[in-house]
Design a protein around this motif. Structure first.
Motif, PDB file in Angstrom:
ATOM      1  N   ALA A  70      42.628  35.268  33.963  1.00 56.04           N
ATOM      2  CA  ALA A  70      42.694  34.143  34.903  1.00 56.04           C
ATOM      3  C   ALA A  70      44.154  33.875  35.278  1.00 56.04           C
ATOM      4  N   TRP A  71      44.339  33.177  36.404  1.00 52.68           N
ATOM      5  CA  TRP A  71      45.686  32.773  36.819  1.00 52.68           C
ATOM      6  C   TRP A  71      46.106  31.509  36.071  1.00 52.68           C
ATOM      7  N   HIS A  72      47.324  31.520  35.543  1.00 51.02           N
ATOM      8  CA  HIS A  72      47.881  30.350  34.867  1.00 51.02           C
ATOM      9  C   HIS A  72      49.341  30.165  35.283  1.00 51.02           C
ATOM     10  N   LYS A  73      49.810  28.931  35.210  1.00 54.08           N
ATOM     11  CA  LYS A  73      51.199  28.609  35.514  1.00 54.08           C
ATOM     12  C   LYS A  73      52.032  28.656  34.229  1.00 54.08           C
ATOM     13  N   ALA A  74      53.287  29.061  34.362  1.00 53.25           N
ATOM     14  CA  ALA A  74      54.197  29.121  33.213  1.00 53.25           C
ATOM     15  C   ALA A  74      55.594  28.718  33.669  1.00 53.25           C
ATOM     16  N   THR A  75      56.161  27.704  33.038  1.00 50.75           N
ATOM     17  CA  THR A  75      57.449  27.142  33.452  1.00 50.75           C
ATOM     18  C   THR A  75      58.499  27.393  32.369  1.00 50.75           C
TER      19      THR A  75
ATOM     20  N   ASP B 280      43.771  33.775  46.514  1.00 55.73           N
ATOM     21  CA  ASP B 280      43.699  34.538  45.277  1.00 55.73           C
ATOM     22  C   ASP B 280      42.830  35.783  45.436  1.00 55.73           C
ATOM     23  N   GLU B 281      42.304  36.012  46.639  1.00 52.94           N
ATOM     24  CA  GLU B 281      41.453  37.174  46.872  1.00 52.94           C
ATOM     25  C   GLU B 281      42.252  38.462  46.987  1.00 52.94           C
ATOM     26  N   ARG B 282      43.559  38.393  47.069  1.00 53.19           N
ATOM     27  CA  ARG B 282      44.366  39.595  47.201  1.00 53.19           C
ATOM     28  C   ARG B 282      44.250  40.456  45.949  1.00 53.19           C
ATOM     29  N   PRO B 283      44.343  41.773  46.092  1.00 49.03           N
ATOM     30  CA  PRO B 283      44.270  42.650  44.920  1.00 49.03           C
ATOM     31  C   PRO B 283      45.386  42.349  43.932  1.00 49.03           C
ATOM     32  N   LEU B 284      45.092  42.449  42.657  1.00 51.85           N
ATOM     33  CA  LEU B 284      46.101  42.177  41.635  1.00 51.85           C
ATOM     34  C   LEU B 284      47.288  43.119  41.758  1.00 51.85           C
ATOM     35  N   GLU B 285      47.068  44.309  42.306  1.00 43.35           N
ATOM     36  CA  GLU B 285      48.165  45.270  42.477  1.00 43.35           C
ATOM     37  C   GLU B 285      49.270  44.725  43.374  1.00 43.35           C
ATOM     38  N   ASP B 286      48.924  43.783  44.259  1.00 42.80           N
ATOM     39  CA  ASP B 286      49.931  43.184  45.145  1.00 42.80           C
ATOM     40  C   ASP B 286      50.978  42.395  44.366  1.00 42.80           C
ATOM     41  N   PHE B 287      50.626  42.004  43.148  1.00 40.67           N
ATOM     42  CA  PHE B 287      51.503  41.159  42.342  1.00 40.67           C
ATOM     43  C   PHE B 287      52.217  41.950  41.245  1.00 40.67           C
ATOM     44  N   LEU B 288      52.323  43.258  41.453  1.00 39.89           N
ATOM     45  CA  LEU B 288      52.997  44.126  40.485  1.00 39.89           C
ATOM     46  C   LEU B 288      54.175  44.873  41.093  1.00 39.89           C
TER      47      LEU B 288
END
Length: 222
Positions: free
Chosen positions: A136-141, A3-11
């Motif tokens: 925070a990180w959360h799961k969504a199904t 989870d240390e990766r920059p949030l920009e990686d997930f956009l």
């Protein structure tokens, strides 16, 4: 997979996650319009994907094209990975960092006919979204839509801020439903080759051929 990766990686776009298409961007903006903050936007996107795209495994599955947001929307049906890839794309399009999470589950209420495809109650690479919402990180199904859940007597996965949105352990009558067996971590995009190799090793190529034939019959009768 830290989870240390920059949030920009997930956009950004990734295999099977079509967040760059202008139509996806416009749809995401339209669904989230008027939201006060990322939590409200996430709720609107979650409910849109959960209920607009009907849950079905009678869909093509063996090409990354089958997971693209626009194709899933046009088809109007999808199984867990396709619906999660759609939600992931919409979230990224409005600036919510998102990725695909995977787990092996046991489904004790598989509809009739699915055993011929799955080879049993254990489903590998069940998919959901992991997104960075409310700090925070959360799961969504978003898998099971409202109409299907009502028809089957299943508990609907509702959006609750600050909580993981997982498939329920029991249905509305208390029967065992979903049991999570192991987590497989997250991926930036759809790991199709990895999924297919695992499925073939687990249930055999004949079961995937049966799935293809079942999906093709559904497409032809639609």
């Amino acid at each position: 997979m830290s989870d240390e990766r920059p949030l920009e990686d997930f956009l950004v776009p990734a295999p099977g996650v079509q967040c760059e298409a202008s139509e996806v961007f416009e749809l995401a903006k339209r669904v989230a319009r008027g939201s006060v903050g990322d939590v409200e936007a996430a709720r609107r996107l979650f409910e849109f994907v959960r209920d607009t795209v009907r849950y079905s495994v009678r869909v093509p599955f063996d090409s990354l094209e089958h997971y693209l947001a626009l194709n899933t929307l046009a088809r109007g049906r999808g199984y867990c990975v396709q619906k999660a890839a759609l939600l992931c794309a919409l979230a990224r399009a409005v600036g919510i960092p998102a990725r695909l999470g995977f787990a092996d589950i046991e489904n004790n209420l598989l509809p009739e006919g699915l055993y011929e495809i799955t080879g049993g109650k254990v489903l590998q690479y069940h998919c959901f979204v992991e997104w960075y919402v409310g700090g925070a990180w959360h799961k969504a199904t978003p898998s099971f839509d409202r109409a299907l859940s009502a028809e089957r007597g299943w508990r609907l996965v509702e959006f609750v801020p600050g909580e993981d949105l997982l498939l329920p352990a029991t249905d509305l009558s208390g029967r065992p439903h979903i049991r999570y067996l192991q987590q497989r971590g997250w991926r930036l995009g759809v790991p199709l080759e990895e999924m297919m190799a695992t499925w073939i090793a687990d249930v055999g190529a004949d079961h995937l051929d049966a799935w293809r034939a079942w999906a093709l019959a559904a497409e032809q009768s639609a």
